[in-house]
Design a protein around this motif. Sequence first.
Motif, mmCIF file in Angstrom:
data_model
loop_
_atom_site.group_PDB
_atom_site.id
_atom_site.type_symbol
_atom_site.label_atom_id
_atom_site.label_comp_id
_atom_site.label_asym_id
_atom_site.label_seq_id
_atom_site.Cartn_x
_atom_site.Cartn_y
_atom_site.Cartn_z
ATOM 1 N N VAL A 64 0.537 17.959 -12.339
ATOM 2 C CA VAL A 64 1.226 16.815 -12.521
ATOM 3 C C VAL A 64 1.012 16.183 -11.074
ATOM 4 C CG1 VAL A 64 2.472 17.439 -14.578
ATOM 5 C CG2 VAL A 64 3.349 17.797 -11.944
ATOM 6 N N THR A 65 0.505 16.876 -10.135
ATOM 7 C CA THR A 65 0.569 16.122 -8.723
ATOM 8 C C THR A 65 -0.916 15.228 -8.431
ATOM 9 O OG1 THR A 65 2.016 17.824 -7.979
ATOM 10 C CG2 THR A 65 0.983 16.872 -6.061
ATOM 11 N N ARG A 66 -0.814 14.396 -7.680
ATOM 12 C CA ARG A 66 -1.957 13.675 -7.389
ATOM 13 C C ARG A 66 -2.896 14.589 -6.324
ATOM 14 N NH1 ARG A 66 -3.418 8.049 -6.625
ATOM 15 N NH2 ARG A 66 -1.268 7.257 -7.248
ATOM 16 N N ALA A 67 -3.938 14.416 -6.328
ATOM 17 C CA ALA A 67 -4.818 14.931 -5.644
ATOM 18 C C ALA A 67 -4.899 14.212 -3.976
ATOM 19 C CB ALA A 67 -6.479 15.260 -5.868
ATOM 20 N N GLY A 68 -5.449 14.920 -3.033
ATOM 21 C CA GLY A 68 -5.535 14.187 -1.824
ATOM 22 C C GLY A 68 -5.229 15.162 -0.594
ATOM 23 N N CYS A 69 -4.332 16.196 -0.865
ATOM 24 C CA CYS A 69 -3.880 16.732 0.130
ATOM 25 C C CYS A 69 -4.939 17.369 1.254
ATOM 26 C CB CYS A 69 -2.847 17.765 -0.012
ATOM 27 S SG CYS A 69 -3.692 19.182 -1.136
ATOM 28 N N SER A 70 -5.975 17.286 0.604
ATOM 29 C CA SER A 70 -7.119 18.017 1.407
ATOM 30 C C SER A 70 -7.874 16.735 2.430
ATOM 31 C CB SER A 70 -8.156 18.894 0.627
ATOM 32 O OG SER A 70 -8.706 18.274 -0.488
ATOM 33 N N GLY A 71 -7.436 15.646 2.178
ATOM 34 C CA GLY A 71 -8.369 14.700 2.671
ATOM 35 C C GLY A 71 -9.363 14.064 1.848
ATOM 36 N N ILE A 105 0.952 -1.298 -0.076
ATOM 37 C CA ILE A 105 0.036 0.032 0.251
ATOM 38 C C ILE A 105 0.852 1.328 -0.034
ATOM 39 C CG2 ILE A 105 -1.679 1.535 1.274
ATOM 40 C CD1 ILE A 105 -2.677 -1.299 2.546
ATOM 41 N N LYS A 106 0.600 2.359 -0.661
ATOM 42 C CA LYS A 106 1.257 3.518 -0.712
ATOM 43 C C LYS A 106 0.264 4.530 -0.370
ATOM 44 C CE LYS A 106 4.250 2.296 -4.918
ATOM 45 N NZ LYS A 106 4.572 2.774 -6.100
ATOM 46 N N LEU A 107 0.798 5.443 0.615
ATOM 47 C CA LEU A 107 0.063 6.423 0.973
ATOM 48 C C LEU A 107 1.222 7.773 0.894
ATOM 49 C CD1 LEU A 107 -1.271 5.429 4.397
ATOM 50 C CD2 LEU A 107 -2.728 5.667 2.194
ATOM 51 N N PRO A 108 0.988 8.604 -0.397
ATOM 52 C CA PRO A 108 1.789 9.681 -0.352
ATOM 53 C C PRO A 108 1.250 10.808 0.260
ATOM 54 C CG PRO A 108 0.145 9.493 -2.272
ATOM 55 C CD PRO A 108 -0.036 8.158 -1.377
ATOM 56 N N GLY A 109 2.006 11.732 0.175
ATOM 57 C CA GLY A 109 1.840 13.064 0.981
ATOM 58 C C GLY A 109 3.036 13.294 1.892
ATOM 59 N N CYS A 110 3.277 14.697 1.988
ATOM 60 C CA CYS A 110 4.116 15.312 2.748
ATOM 61 C C CYS A 110 3.741 16.234 3.979
ATOM 62 C CB CYS A 110 5.293 16.321 1.804
ATOM 63 S SG CYS A 110 6.663 16.540 2.774
ATOM 64 N N PRO A 111 3.157 15.597 5.137
ATOM 65 C CA PRO A 111 2.655 14.367 5.147
ATOM 66 C C PRO A 111 1.322 13.973 4.579
ATOM 67 C CG PRO A 111 2.281 15.396 6.995
ATOM 68 C CD PRO A 111 2.527 16.599 6.182
ATOM 69 N N PRO A 112 1.186 12.620 4.755
ATOM 70 C CA PRO A 112 -0.173 12.005 4.195
ATOM 71 C C PRO A 112 -1.292 12.758 5.130
ATOM 72 C CG PRO A 112 1.405 10.025 4.402
ATOM 73 C CD PRO A 112 2.021 11.312 5.139
ATOM 74 N N HIS A 113 -2.368 12.889 4.669
ATOM 75 C CA HIS A 113 -3.625 13.703 5.124
ATOM 76 C C HIS A 113 -3.890 12.291 6.559
ATOM 77 C CE1 HIS A 113 -7.294 15.237 6.432
ATOM 78 N NE2 HIS A 113 -6.946 16.341 6.064
ATOM 79 N N PRO A 114 -4.216 12.867 7.522
ATOM 80 C CA PRO A 114 -4.843 11.683 8.358
ATOM 81 C C PRO A 114 -6.114 10.812 7.962
ATOM 82 C CG PRO A 114 -4.386 13.710 9.416
ATOM 83 C CD PRO A 114 -4.136 14.110 7.962
#
Length: 311
Positions: free
Chosen positions: A237-244, A155-164
Amino acid sequence: MVTIAEEWLNSCSGCEIAILNIGDVLVDLLPQLEFVHIPVLIDKKYYGQTGENTELDIPEAVVGIVSGGVRNSEHLEVLKKMRERCQILIALGTCATDGGIPALGNMYSLQEIKDFMYRESPTTVPGPDPDYKTYHIPEAFETVTALDEHVKVDIKLPGCPPHPDWITAAVLALLDGKTELNLPERSVCDTCPTIRKSKKSTGDLKRILEAPEFDPDKPVDDMRCLLEQGFMCLGPVTRAGCSGMTGTAPRCIATRVPCRGCYGPIKDGALPIVDYVGALSTVGYDPRKMVDRRGFLCRFNGAHSVLKKLG
């Protein structure tokens, strides 16, 4: 009860803090979890508590979580041991999934880095490179690499850091017996509410050394796209997801700052360097006029080799 082992390699501990930021949900989950190894919180020695062992050892666990990339021989040894001792391995954070900020070091050869560290820095008394064996220092590798370049990652969980939110979703999925987490294969631009006119504003590309044009009394969806304003935003070019999972504006954009690429490429196999050059051209900017082109794009692991081909 699910046993968990956690390790950090070439990282800053921000991902571990993100685990704690799960908050009340984590408190509810704790009775179902047992952390058998987590150096950031537990005093667990690799070679026994008094150094009595001759080989590195990590307790067996159902789930292994590893943050950070691989920069030296110790990182690789620990990673391989985690893979051996854990049934499921999670790469936590963009350093682990794609190289992250440490991959900026890939712009330079290892010898160039050593030359600067030990001889060329104005605050350093010049000296020879340290001898790894004499000083028992882990041997540095030529480049920073992601975990899946060395071992199988489940499993990959990207993010700097990943959203909780995503960390919570992964833990809940594992407790439910699932080993897949469907992160969105969409770009930050797909979730960005700013106004787009599909053409650039006046001027050339620039760093965020000046404030963009926006009305602080109005919401972010009343602001012109930062890329179109000439700021080097990596949203395309960046994956969405930083806002959870809330669907709100991307974190950086919400604070009127361009996306910095912290969630990595949109999907495996993507070519963010090539795609970003295309995005700039589509809006009307000349990619050759990018400020610090190599440094800006090299945050995506492997970008250094692509940039050499592009010139």
